[in-house]
Structures are given as structure tokens and as C-alpha cells.
Design an enzyme around this catalytic site. Structure first.
Site, mmCIF file in Angstrom:
data_model
loop_
_atom_site.group_PDB
_atom_site.id
_atom_site.type_symbol
_atom_site.label_atom_id
_atom_site.label_comp_id
_atom_site.label_asym_id
_atom_site.label_seq_id
_atom_site.Cartn_x
_atom_site.Cartn_y
_atom_site.Cartn_z
ATOM 1 N N GLN A 247 -5.742 0.283 -9.971
ATOM 2 C CA GLN A 247 -4.470 -0.371 -9.663
ATOM 3 C C GLN A 247 -4.179 -1.477 -10.687
ATOM 4 O OE1 GLN A 247 -2.244 0.564 -7.109
ATOM 5 N NE2 GLN A 247 -0.924 -0.824 -8.243
ATOM 6 N N ASP B 294 -2.763 9.078 -12.672
ATOM 7 C CA ASP B 294 -1.602 8.199 -12.891
ATOM 8 C C ASP B 294 -0.881 8.541 -14.189
ATOM 9 O OD1 ASP B 294 -0.776 6.388 -11.035
ATOM 10 O OD2 ASP B 294 -2.217 4.826 -11.591
ATOM 11 N N LYS C 42 -1.477 4.173 -0.737
ATOM 12 C CA LYS C 42 -2.067 5.345 -1.396
ATOM 13 C C LYS C 42 -3.186 5.927 -0.528
ATOM 14 C CE LYS C 42 -0.533 3.748 -5.831
ATOM 15 N NZ LYS C 42 -0.773 2.930 -7.022
#
Ligand code: NDP
Length: 285
Positions: A97, A120, A53
Site C-alpha cells: 500500500q 497493482d 481490499k
């Protein structure tokens, strides 16, 4: 006739280039898109995802801030970091994460992220927006599935679409996004009785079960579009999807490979969401 193989890698590069161009335009106006990436603990798979990322951010001219916290970080400490990132004018997107260490309640963390910075698309506000059709981010993997279909020149409107899998992160949102594109959608799961018959009627099939060979050649109508979200390892340890690729490609019209299909799309869509977040927060359409 053999199917056209959808090149997810090439399509993901196109999307990253679009995000990069938009980021450069924003920079000309003095606005630098910025993603904060939070990693707790030392899960090696998570570290690989986080590094990928960061690399994508670099490519797309998006600034990335990295917070690598020790395994014994308390829930309180993590929540207070998210408070800080929510309040910071310099941070446009926040990504924590997952999975988190067991002593931290993931749902509390997801709820804490400001919906405008939830790139997200895990916050219930953004999840709800997928169902109500409102404004908000689209979850990265499901949105990537839609982009793969559309950018391959395949129409969704009016088509019979079958989604195999009903998880909150893939199956359900994929089904909602297909419906938003005016597809006629059927969702199959482990309780579905006549799955082969349902699939044989489909123009578009999206498979997200995490089970090798969920979709076989006899279940696919000639010319159908087949999108394989699955990531598995076969007996030889090789990466493979949920579709019996080598046989299904003989009847399908379009098919995604694993690797190189849906996989690269997830990060590309994340980059797109970062740019969208930055624009929304700056009142830019
Ligand atoms: P889950 O395990 O959460 O969900 C799997 C779904 O598939 C469930 O709804 C289950 O049904 C259904 N299912 C399982 N076996 C069958 C079967 N034989 N027939 C019909 N339905 C079945 O998985 P995820 O949705 O999280 O992930 C699915 C796959 O996608 C995994 O391989 C995962 O690694 C991959 N993935 C890939 C991503 C990418 O970036 N490419 C991102 C996210 C996931 P039921 O609900 O009845 O149990």
C-alpha cells in the site's frame, strides 16, 4: 435528454462475482488464489484502503495475508519481506500500500515485486506491457474505466476519445488502453490550449485531473460518454469528481457519478488481477 448514469457499483459487483467464480473453479483444482497485502506505518486512509481490499478478497474467495509493519520498518526489512513473498508458492499477488513512509524509496520497493505477482501493475515491466500491448496485468483504475465503458454497451473502436490528465497512474495508461481498443485518442493536460474545442469533438471523455469542474457542459458534445475519475471534496466537504455532473448529465449520453462510478471499479479489477496472476502462475489459460 438526461444521460444514462453508469452504475459503477453494480458493474464492480459483476466483476467481483466473475472473479469469485473463477476463484472457486481454481479451488476445485486444489489452487487457492492468495493476495499478500503489506501496510507500513499508520496512515489512516491507507488502513481504510487495505481493509476494503481484505473485505473484497473475502467476498471473492481469495485468501488474503496481511503484513502490518511499524512506521520505523527499514527499507531493507521491507525489501526482504518482498523477497520472501516473491519466493512463496502460496502467494500469487503482492500489494504494497502506497504511500510509504518517507525513509523508504517507493521505486525500489516497486522494482522488487516480482512482475508476475505485481497485481497493482506498478512494476516497469507491466507498465511497459501497456505500451507494447504485451501480456501482463492492466492497472486497476484505468482497466476499470475501460470496463465501465464497454459494459455500458458503448463502442470504443473508431471513436474520438479525449483523456484529460497525463499522470502515470491514470491519464497515460487510460489513453493507452483506449488506443488498444482502437479508439482515436487525444491527451489533454495543463498545457493544452484549445481544450474545450478538443472535448466538443469527443465521443468519449475521461477526466482525471483532481480539479473540480474541469469538464463543463459547454465542452461536451450531445450524447458523449463521460467518465469521471476524480475524487475531490467540494466547499461543503462533499465527495465530488472533476466533472460538473449536474449540468454535464443534461447533454452527455452516459456519465459516471462520484461516488459510485470509477471508485468501486479499482478494487474489483484488483480482484480480477489476483485471479489472473494465480492462473498465469499455474499455467492455466
Ligand atoms: P495527478 O495530479 O497526478 O495528475 C493530474 C493531471 O491532470 C496532470 O496531468 C495535470 O496536467 C492534469 N490537469 C490538472 N489540472 C488540469 C486542467 N485544469 N486542465 C487540464 N489538465 C489538467 O492526478 P492523478 O492522475 O493521480 O489523479 C487524478 C484524479 O483521479 C484525482 O482526483 C485522484 O484522486 C483520482 N483518482 C481516482 C482513483 C479511483 O480509484 N477512482 C484512482 C487514482 C486517482 P500536467 O501534467 O500538465 O500537470
Amino acid at each position: 435528454m438526461s444521460a444514462t448514469i453508469i452504475d459503477g457499483k453494480a458493474i464492480s459487483v459483476d466483476i467481483k462475482n466473475e472473479a469469485k467464480n473463477e476463484a472457486l473453479e481454481l479451488k476445485k483444482r486444489g489452487i487457492e488464489p492468495c493476495l499478500a497485502v503489506v501496510l507500513v506505518g499508520d496512515n489512516s486512509a491507507s488502513r481504510v484502503y487495505v481493509n476494503n481490499k481484505k473485505k473484497a478478497c473475502e467476498y471473492c474467495e481469495i485468501k488474503s495475508l496481511s503484513y502490518e509493519l511499524p512506521e520505523d520498518t527499514t527499507e531493507e526489512e521491507l525489501l526482504s519481506l518482498i523477497d520472501e513473498l516473491n519466493a512463496s508458492d502460496n502467494v500469487n499477488g503482492i500489494l504494497v500500500q502506497l504511500p510509504l513512509p518517507k525513509h523508504i524509496d517507493e521505486s525500489k520497493v516497486i522494482l522488487k515485486i516480482s512482475p508476475e505477482k505485481d497485481v497493482d501493475c506498478f512494476h516497469p515491466y507491466n507498465v511497459g506491457a501497456i505500451f507494447t500491448g504485451g501480456e501482463g496485468f492492466k492497472p486497476c483504475t484505468p482497466a476499470g474505466v475501460i470496463e465501465l465503458i464497454k459494459r455500458s454497451g458503448c463502442e470504443i473502436a473508431g471513436k474520438n476519445c479525449v483523456v484529460i490528465g497525463r499522470s502515470n497512474i491514470v491519464g497515460k495508461p487510460v489513453a493507452m488502453l483506449l488506443m488498444a481498443e482502437n479508439g482515436t485518442v487525444t491527451i489533454c493536460h495543463s498545457g493544452t490550449k484549445n481544450m474545450s474545442e478538443i472535448c466538443r469533438n469527443a465521443d468519449i471523455i475521461v477526466v482525471a485531473t483532481g480539479k473540480i469542474n474541469t469538464l463543463t457542459k459547454d465542452m461536451v458534445k450531445e450524447g458523449a460518454v463521460v467518465i469521471d475519475v476524480g475524487i475531490n471534496r467540494n466547499d461543503e466537504g462533499k465527495l465530488c469528481g472533476d466533472v460538473d455532473f449536474f449540468n454535464v448529465k443534461e447533454v452527455a449520453g452516459f456519465i459516471t457519478p462520484v461516488p459510485g462510478g470509477v471508485g468501486p471499479m479499482t478494487i474489483a479489477m484488483l480482484m480480477k488481477n489476483c485471479v489472473t496472476a494465480t492462473k498465469m502462475q499455474n499455467g492455466i489459460k
